[in-house]
Design a protein around this motif. Structure first.
Motif, short mmCIF file in Angstrom:
data_model
loop_
_atom_site.label_atom_id
_atom_site.label_comp_id
_atom_site.label_asym_id
_atom_site.label_seq_id
_atom_site.Cartn_x
_atom_site.Cartn_y
_atom_site.Cartn_z
N UNK A 109 0.81 -1.21 0.00
CA UNK A 109 0.00 0.00 0.00
C UNK A 109 0.85 1.27 0.00
N UNK A 110 0.30 2.31 -0.64
CA UNK A 110 0.97 3.61 -0.71
C UNK A 110 -0.05 4.70 -0.43
N UNK A 111 0.37 5.68 0.36
CA UNK A 111 -0.44 6.87 0.60
C UNK A 111 0.38 8.08 0.18
N UNK A 112 -0.22 9.04 -0.55
CA UNK A 112 0.55 10.22 -0.98
C UNK A 112 1.04 11.08 0.17
N UNK A 113 0.32 11.08 1.26
CA UNK A 113 0.74 11.93 2.37
C UNK A 113 -0.07 11.64 3.61
N UNK A 114 0.36 12.26 4.69
CA UNK A 114 -0.40 12.23 5.93
C UNK A 114 -0.43 13.65 6.46
N UNK A 115 -1.61 14.26 6.60
CA UNK A 115 -2.93 13.68 6.34
C UNK A 115 -3.24 13.65 4.84
N UNK A 116 -4.20 12.80 4.49
CA UNK A 116 -4.64 12.72 3.09
C UNK A 116 -6.03 12.10 3.04
N UNK A 117 -6.87 12.61 2.12
CA UNK A 117 -8.28 12.22 2.11
C UNK A 117 -8.64 11.19 1.05
N UNK A 118 -7.76 10.91 0.10
CA UNK A 118 -8.01 9.91 -0.94
C UNK A 118 -9.27 10.25 -1.75
N UNK A 119 -9.61 11.52 -1.79
CA UNK A 119 -10.76 11.99 -2.56
C UNK A 119 -10.36 13.30 -3.22
N UNK A 120 -10.52 13.37 -4.50
CA UNK A 120 -9.94 14.46 -5.29
C UNK A 120 -10.35 15.84 -4.80
N UNK A 121 -11.60 16.00 -4.44
CA UNK A 121 -12.08 17.34 -4.12
C UNK A 121 -12.25 17.57 -2.62
N UNK A 122 -11.67 16.73 -1.80
CA UNK A 122 -11.77 16.88 -0.35
C UNK A 122 -10.51 17.54 0.20
N UNK A 123 -10.67 18.29 1.28
CA UNK A 123 -9.53 18.85 2.00
C UNK A 123 -8.66 17.69 2.49
N UNK A 124 -7.32 17.83 2.43
CA UNK A 124 -6.47 16.70 2.84
C UNK A 124 -6.60 16.34 4.31
N UNK A 125 -7.09 17.28 5.13
CA UNK A 125 -7.23 17.00 6.56
C UNK A 125 -8.70 16.94 6.97
N UNK A 126 -9.52 16.40 6.09
CA UNK A 126 -10.95 16.25 6.34
C UNK A 126 -11.18 15.03 7.23
N UNK A 127 -11.81 15.18 8.40
CA UNK A 127 -11.99 14.03 9.28
C UNK A 127 -12.85 12.93 8.68
N UNK A 128 -13.64 13.25 7.66
CA UNK A 128 -14.54 12.25 7.08
C UNK A 128 -13.82 11.32 6.11
N UNK A 129 -12.59 11.66 5.76
CA UNK A 129 -11.89 10.92 4.72
C UNK A 129 -10.44 10.65 5.09
N UNK A 130 -10.02 9.41 4.93
CA UNK A 130 -8.61 9.07 5.05
C UNK A 130 -8.02 9.35 6.41
N UNK A 131 -6.80 9.91 6.41
CA UNK A 131 -6.07 10.17 7.65
C UNK A 131 -6.18 11.64 8.05
N UNK A 132 -6.08 11.86 9.35
CA UNK A 132 -6.24 13.22 9.88
C UNK A 132 -5.18 13.51 10.93
N UNK A 133 -4.65 14.75 10.92
CA UNK A 133 -3.81 15.26 11.99
C UNK A 133 -4.62 16.27 12.79
N UNK A 134 -4.58 16.15 14.10
CA UNK A 134 -5.35 17.05 14.98
C UNK A 134 -4.38 17.83 15.85
N UNK A 135 -4.13 19.07 15.48
CA UNK A 135 -3.17 19.88 16.24
C UNK A 135 -3.78 21.15 16.84
N UNK A 136 -5.04 21.46 16.52
CA UNK A 136 -5.64 22.63 17.14
C UNK A 136 -5.85 22.41 18.63
#
Length: 890
Positions: free
Chosen positions: A525-552
């Motif tokens: 398996x390969x992931x382009x980045x972390x965080x990443x949503x694996x959906x073309x039009x989604x924000x890369x740090x969208x909690x609904x998709x893929x991986x998320x970083x929570x730093x707030x």
């Protein structure tokens, strides 16, 4: 066959000599090192190396200091300190500049006090390593200088003639030097350009690009955190980091082997294994004869013929019936020996048979990030990993094993090797193979934009090819990841305005790296980045998709804000806390010691870090009144924050499939997000992780504002148990009770409501709810693994009793340590024994134990020296024995 003892060689020297050899991770060879009078065959194994008498196949003249070579070090340009101007300093290879200067007494410990700033000049200097060695001609056709790791921009000269230049710490180099060697004495010189100045030069050549740090680390291929990070010291080091020497060989050489596995038959505990060995070859000359490539695994051997000049071969071996490799908690970790021979060359390693797949297909909630091993969904319980020492040549096989054992003992099953660090030694991945810890491996791009033009692009491709091939032997390696936060940074951190039309790394993450993974280790398996949503039009740090970083949460919000998120997979989130007291005070010497002392702030790299520590206490804990209370309160708050977040995320299973906290380890003594500090002390956070990452988790979580009992069973067996629930007062009086029968399927979850009377609190400051599995020992609950608590008010509003009256303490010596038994007369929250306050090498077997009235628990302290002076009174009180009661009542 008789064993042979290498006298004068340490076990670590032999292991390092073999395991760091450049191309295959486990290479068999012979040596004519001056310290060895005969030719031997060395083979790296899990427990070290072994030797057997053989005829020579490949000879390797080691130029490592541990094998008899004598090196010197000299500063040749830059703001050289007067103490070493025009001075040759004894050097150790492998090694680093600061370590040699320290060993020579020319600098103080770089980690101590404020020495980081005092020693900053070292990174601005050029450095020269020099050695002489004797060499005699032999019958070999080729003589190659093999340098496994040069940090970073180096010019290599042999007998006054330039051999080659390097500019990448993350790869090894090989140079044909047959025409430069002379019979007798030879001189080898390695000149290193200042890493800071080299980075600036490359930045000028490639064009400046955004980065999070003060040095342009993104312009060169060097460990990014070596230039400092928000937890790391800036050492900007230079050095020969790995083995260096001369390999003499004839005929054909095995350049690398990629032993790729397949599984035939059903995906269960016993299947048919297929090994596809991809062998890369190099030939000494066009005169060499054809050769046979033979591959053996699990008693089966297959061969293919190769012609002179053929640079690759593929051999498919039916390994017969095999047992599958599983991550810990899901099965065993069987490993199989593989041997490859071509002519006189031989290569050996170990493999495991398993499949790994990644599911990111859209579903009703977005896009998941689900890791499957052998067809089984794995609930990921992990931590991010950074280099375990800012001076990486000090990281030993034993240190790797100790840190990974820390992860295993905290119930983790995955470590993510972060992209600002390095591709670790095979010792790291060997331990993960053996202990069943999955590895998520970042390519080395972090928190910056990277040029996609040469000379950087060529180096990126070369290092990626070499390390993908090297690590392909390890069944623990489950995922390659393109970058850390760079896609997120490009979108949201203002990079686009700074970059204009410049490249920034997208071509690496979306094209080059995935194509190399597909070419060299297809099926991984390969992931382009972390965080990443694996959906073309989604924000890369969208909690609904893929991986998320929570730093707030760490930066701006109370830790209870973790409950505002329902991430599909949380691959980075964390909260800071100081290291163990002995670790902190061994390096910070402010008088008086306080959070904003000069040296304390040198050891706090996060922006406004200590202010955030104080803000983070929020309403949860009182304001500290002393440095001892500050240390204990901020450590405790770190533990609570991560436990809160993890238990919330796990309660969302299977919507959420994993958590990877930031971070497991430290690379120097520092206030940071680590669970285990640089000295190896397990912080209170580690004990919180052990609970939150337990196979079977009992937790109380709010649903629509009402607490419910959550039982998460991440084990292979059905979980049936009786849970006793009670609301009780702090003095132990039971006010309401409920009995719950839980029946949770394997890898399943259950939510159980409480009876109304259990939640009908009458005195929020003196009542709490507890849920306990009846099988748990009532007198000594193992770190409360089988219990969950719910409070109706924050600690400062609780009517806790002072520790002196709430806790009876008995202390007695035992063999090798001290046993401490505590019995509660009233509620005592989060008991921790800071063993290192007794002695820096001491440790304790448990922590964060909460006791209701009438309950007791035992702590065992080990690691105390025989000369330890036993004083029961000092052990029984704060700040050695700590609890929330100390903070609330004083």
């Amino acid at each position: 066959m008789d064993s042979i003892i290498l006298r004068g060689w340490s076990a670590q020297s032999r292991t390092t000599f073999v395991s760091s050899f450049i191309n295959p991770p486990k290479i068999l060879f012979t040596t004519n090192c001056p310290r060895v009078k005969e030719f031997f065959r060395f083979e790296a194994r899990a427990g070290g190396s072994e030797s057997k008498r053989r005829e020579p196949r490949v000879t390797f003249t080691s130029l490592n200091s541990t094998d008899g070579a004598t090196w010197t070090l000299r500063a040749t340009a830059g703001p050289i300190d007067a103490s070493i101007t025009d001075r040759d300093v004894p050097a150790t290879v492998p090694g680093e500049v600061q370590l040699d200067l320290l060993a020579a007494g020319l600098i103080d410990d770089p980690f101590d006090g404020a020495n980081e700033k005092v020693q900053a000049w070292i990174g601005y200097c050029d450095w020269r390593y020099r050695t002489s060695f004797s060499w005699s001609p032999n019958d070999a056709e080729r003589h190659d200088l093999v340098a496994d790791g040069l940090d970073t921009a180096a010019t290599i000269t042999l007998n006054g003639t330039e051999v080659g230049r390097t500019q990448n710490q993350h790869r090894g180099y090989r140079f044909d030097i047959a025409g430069l060697l002379v019979d007798g004495e030879n001189e080898l010189v390695v000149d290193f350009r200042s890493p800071i100045e080299f980075a600036r030069e490359q930045e000028a050549l490639l064009g400046a690009r955004p980065t999070v740090m003060h040095h342009p680390f993104n312009a060169i291929r060097k460990v990014a955190s070596n230039f400092g990070w928000d937890w790391g010291i800036d050492v900007s080091s230079s050095g020969i980091l790995k083995s260096i020497g001369i390999e003499s060989w004839s005929g054909v050489r095995i350049a690398s082997v990629r032993p790729l596995t397949e599984i035939g038959g059903a995906e269960n505990d016993s299947s048919t294994g297929i090994l596809n060995a991809h062998v890369d070859l190099e030939w000494a000359s066009t005169n060499s004869s054809a050769a046979t490539v033979a591959v053996t695994v699990n008693g089966a051997t297959e061969t293919v013929e190769v012609k002179n000049g053929q640079t690759d071969a593929a051999v498919r071996v039916d390994a017969g019936s095999i047992d599958l490799w599983w991550p810990r908690g899901y099965g065993d970790q069987p490993l199989y020996d593989v041997t490859v021979t071509v002519g006189d060359a031989e290569w050996s390693s170990r493999i495991g048979f398993r499949t790994v797949t990644l599911d990111t297909a859209p579903d009703a909630h977005g896009s998941p990030f689900s890791i499957f091993v052998n067809g089984q969904l794995i609930g990921i319980r992990g931590a991010n990993w950074i280099p375990d020492d800012a001076f990486v040549t000090r990281i030993t096989r034993e240190r790797y094993r100790a840190r990974i054992t820390d992860a295993v003992d905290a119930n983790m099953n995955l470590l993510r090797v972060w992209g600002g660090g390095m591709y670790e030694s095979d010792d790291f991945y060997d331990a993960c193979d053996e202990l069943g810890v999955l590895v998520w491996q970042d390519f080395l791009f972090a928190c910056a934009a990277y040029a996609e033009e040469d000379p950087l692009r060529s180096e990126v491709e070369a290092e990626a090819r070499q390390n993908i091939a090297r690590l392909s032997t390890h069944p623990s390696l489950a995922l390659w990841n393109g970058c850390n936060e760079n896609i997120w940074g490009y979108l949201e951190w203002g990079w686009r305005a700074q970059l204009g039309d410049k490249t920034w790394g997208e071509g690496y993450y979306m094209d080059l790296l995935p194509s190399l993974v597909a070419e060299l280790v297809p099926g991984t398996p390969y992931s382009p980045g972390s965080p990443f949503s694996f959906t073309k039009y989604a924000h890369p740090n969208d909690p609904r998709n893929g991986t998320m970083h929570i730093w707030d949460v760490w930066n701006d919000r109370d830790y209870t804000a973790y409950a505002d998120y329902a991430p599909r997979f949380a691959s980075e989130f964390g909260f800071q806390g100081p290291p163990a007291w002995s670790t902190l005070t061994a390096s910070v010497h402010d008088e008086p010691l306080e959070p904003y002392g000069e040296q304390m702030l040198v050891h706090q790299k996060a922006d406004k870090g200590n202010l955030k520590l104080e803000r983070g206490l929020g309403e949860h804990l009182p304001k500290p009144r002393s440095i001892d209370e500050w240390h204990w309160a901020t450590q405790l708050n770190q533990a609570r924050a991560l436990r809160f977040g993890i238990e919330h995320f796990r309660s969302l299973w299977p919507l959420n499939t994993g958590s990877i906290i930031w971070q497991l380890n430290d690379d120097w003594p520092v206030i940071s997000w680590a669970a285990v500090d640089y000295a190896g002390h397990r912080k209170p956070l580690w004990h919180a992780l052990k609970h939150a990452y337990a196979d079977r988790l009992l937790t109380i979580q709010p649903r629509d504002g009402v607490p419910v009992l959550v039982a998460h069973n991440d084990s292979a067996e059905r979980w049936t148990a009786t849970v006793s629930v009670s609301r009780q007062s702090f003095d132990g009086t039971e006010l309401a009770a409920q009995t719950v029968e839980i029946d949770v399927e394997p890898r399943g979850i259950a939510l159980i409501p409480f009876d109304e009377q259990v939640l009908a609190v009458t005195d929020a400051g003196r009542e709490f709810v507890r849920a306990s599995v009846d099988s748990a020992p009532s007198t000594d609950r193992a770190g409360n693994i089988d219990s969950a608590f719910w409070y109706f008010a924050e600690d400062p509003q609780l009517g806790l009793e002072p520790t002196a009256t709430a806790l009876d303490v008995t202390v007695e010596p035992v063999e090798g340590g001290v046993a401490i038994t505590v019995r509660a007369n009233s509620l005592v929250k989060d008991i921790v024994l800071q063993a290192d306050r007794l002695h820096p090498q001491a440790s304790v077997d448990r922590g964060l134990v909460t006791l209701a009235a009438g309950e007791s628990a035992a702590f065992t302290v080990s690691g105390l020296p025989e000369s330890f002076s036993f004083d029961g009174a000092s052990i029984a009180g704060f700040p050695v024995l700590c609890s929330v009661n100390d903070l609330v009542t004083g």
